[in-house]
Design a protein around this motif. Sequence first.
Motif, PDB file in Angstrom:
ATOM      1  N   ASP A   1      -8.658   3.730   5.639  1.00 40.86           N
ATOM      2  CA  ASP A   1      -8.566   2.395   5.051  1.00 40.86           C
ATOM      3  C   ASP A   1      -7.759   2.508   3.758  1.00 40.86           C
ATOM      4  OD1 ASP A   1      -8.904  -0.158   4.057  1.00 40.86           O
ATOM      5  OD2 ASP A   1     -11.070   0.018   3.753  1.00 40.86           O
TER       6      ASP A   1
ATOM      7  N   HIS B   1      -6.350  -1.586   7.287  1.00 41.42           N
ATOM      8  CA  HIS B   1      -6.822  -2.240   6.067  1.00 41.42           C
ATOM      9  C   HIS B   1      -8.134  -2.951   6.345  1.00 41.42           C
ATOM     10  CE1 HIS B   1      -6.970  -4.065   2.187  1.00 41.42           C
ATOM     11  NE2 HIS B   1      -6.904  -5.293   2.682  1.00 41.42           N
ATOM     12  N   ASN B   2      -9.180  -2.510   5.709  1.00 37.10           N
ATOM     13  CA  ASN B   2     -10.531  -3.050   5.815  1.00 37.10           C
ATOM     14  C   ASN B   2     -11.206  -2.729   7.157  1.00 37.10           C
ATOM     15  OD1 ASN B   2     -10.389  -3.979   3.231  1.00 37.10           O
ATOM     16  ND2 ASN B   2     -10.553  -6.149   3.748  1.00 37.10           N
TER      17      ASN B   2
ATOM     18  N   ASN C   1       2.811   3.202   5.269  1.00 38.54           N
ATOM     19  CA  ASN C   1       2.475   1.964   4.572  1.00 38.54           C
ATOM     20  C   ASN C   1       3.699   1.220   4.055  1.00 38.54           C
ATOM     21  OD1 ASN C   1      -0.465   1.706   4.596  1.00 38.54           O
ATOM     22  ND2 ASN C   1      -0.432   3.683   3.574  1.00 38.54           N
TER      23      ASN C   1
ATOM     24  N   TYR D   1      -3.357   4.490   9.494  1.00 38.83           N
ATOM     25  CA  TYR D   1      -3.879   3.654   8.426  1.00 38.83           C
ATOM     26  C   TYR D   1      -4.337   2.310   8.992  1.00 38.83           C
ATOM     27  CZ  TYR D   1      -1.450   6.840   5.196  1.00 38.83           C
ATOM     28  OH  TYR D   1      -1.017   7.947   4.505  1.00 38.83           O
TER      29      TYR D   1
ATOM     30  N   GLY E   1      -5.542   0.364   0.441  1.00 39.81           N
ATOM     31  CA  GLY E   1      -5.296  -0.866  -0.298  1.00 39.81           C
ATOM     32  C   GLY E   1      -6.566  -1.559  -0.738  1.00 39.81           C
TER      33      GLY E   1
ATOM     34  N   PHE F   1       0.851  -1.177   0.000  1.00 45.58           N
ATOM     35  CA  PHE F   1       0.000   0.000   0.000  1.00 45.58           C
ATOM     36  C   PHE F   1       0.891   1.233   0.000  1.00 45.58           C
ATOM     37  CE2 PHE F   1      -2.814  -2.789   2.899  1.00 45.58           C
ATOM     38  CZ  PHE F   1      -3.212  -3.530   1.795  1.00 45.58           C
TER      39      PHE F   1
END
Length: 392
Positions: free
Chosen positions: A239, A271-272, A282, A269, A241, A171
Motif C-alpha cells: 500500500d 492504494h488503500n 508509481n 503496489y 501514498g 506516489f
Amino acid sequence: MLIGFFENLRTHRVPVSLRELLDLCDALKHHVAFGSVEDFYMLSRAVMVKDEKYYDRFDRAFASYFEGIENIEPEWLNRVIPDEWLRKQLEKTLSPEEREKLKGLGSLEKILDELRKRLEEQEKRHQGGNKWVGTGGTSPFGGYGENPEGIRMTGPSRNKRAVKVWEKREFRNLDDSVELGIRNIKLALRRLRKFARTGREEELDLDDTISSTARNAGLLDIKMRPERENRAKVLLFFDVGGSMDPYIKLCEELFSAARLEFKHMEYFYFHNFVYEYVWKDNRRRWDEKTATWDVLHKYGNDYRVIFIGDAAMSPYEINSAGGSVEHWNEEPGSVWFQRIKDTYEKVVWLNPEPQRAWEMTTSTQWIKQLTEDHMYPLTLEGLERAMKYLSK
C-alpha cells in the motif's frame, strides 16, 4: 540556479558530476527545453541520471528544489474550485457532544449526489459551517474539518474516513537499496526460506569428496552435487501514498530485506485496498497497470502472499462498488481479496500501525476478518509470527 539544483541532487545521493552539469547547460543553451517545467524535468533527468535505479532520488530532489514553481489544479465533475476557497482554516475544536451530532449522509451515492448539488449552487469561498465546500467546518466536503465521512477536497488526511479524495496525488516507488536496519528483518524473513537441491551437479561436495578419497586409498575422487536453491516464492503487495507515507522507511527496509532473501519474489503496489488492477511503477501508475486477474493467472498457487498496509480507510473502499477513493471500481475490494485468497493457500497482512490502534478503525477489523485473523504488526515479532504461519 542550476548549481543549486546540482548540489541538491548530490544531497539526495544522485551520482552526478560536473560533466552532466555542463551537458545540461549546453542543452539549455540550444533551447532543447524552454518555458516548460515538464520539458525541463525530462531533459534534466535524461542528462543527469545514468542509471534508472536513481530515478526516485532524482524525483525527490527535483520536487524539493522546484517546489511551488508550478501548481496543478485538480478537476472534478468538470468544475474547478478556486484554490483560495480551500485555504486552511483554523481547525475547529468540537466537544464530544458536538462530534456525536455529526452524521454521515448514509451512502456513497448520496454523498456524490449531494456534492454535485452543492457545486452547482456554491459561488464563493467558504470557511467553517456545515453545508458548503470549504475548510474547517462540519460539511462532508472540503478539508481540515470534522465529519465522520465525506469527500476530502484538499490537504492531508486527519481521520482516515474520506470516501473519496479529490486531488491528484503522486506516489513514489520504494527504494530497495536501503540498508539501515534490515539485518533483523532478514533474519525474521529467513523462516520462510525453503531450500532444495536442484539443477546440474555444479557444486563441490566436500564431505563426500573426502570420504570417497579415503576409501580410494588416498587417490583424489572429486564428488559434485546440485546447488542448493531457495525455493520460497513470495508475492508482495505494498500500500502506497496517503496514510502510508509515515511508514515509507519501514517498508523500504522490508523491501530491501525481501529482495536479498527471496530469489522468487514479485511485488506490486496498490492504494488503500486491492481492486481490479495493481501496478509496479508509481510514476506511471495510470498508464502501466497490471490486471489483478493477470497476476492470479501468472503466478502459481505455490506463492505466499504478503500485503503491507495500515488498513485504515473508509469502509466503502472494502465493501462497495465505486468505493475506491481514486477510481470507480465495478466490484467491491472484498471480492478481489477473496479471489486472491481462493488462488493462494497462505495470505497475510502486515500492518505498520500500532496494534493497540487496530480496534479503533472499522476497516482494520474487517480486513482482519478477511485474512481470517492473519493480520500481524510490522514488527520483528510480528514478522516472525507471519513467516512461521506462511512456512507451514
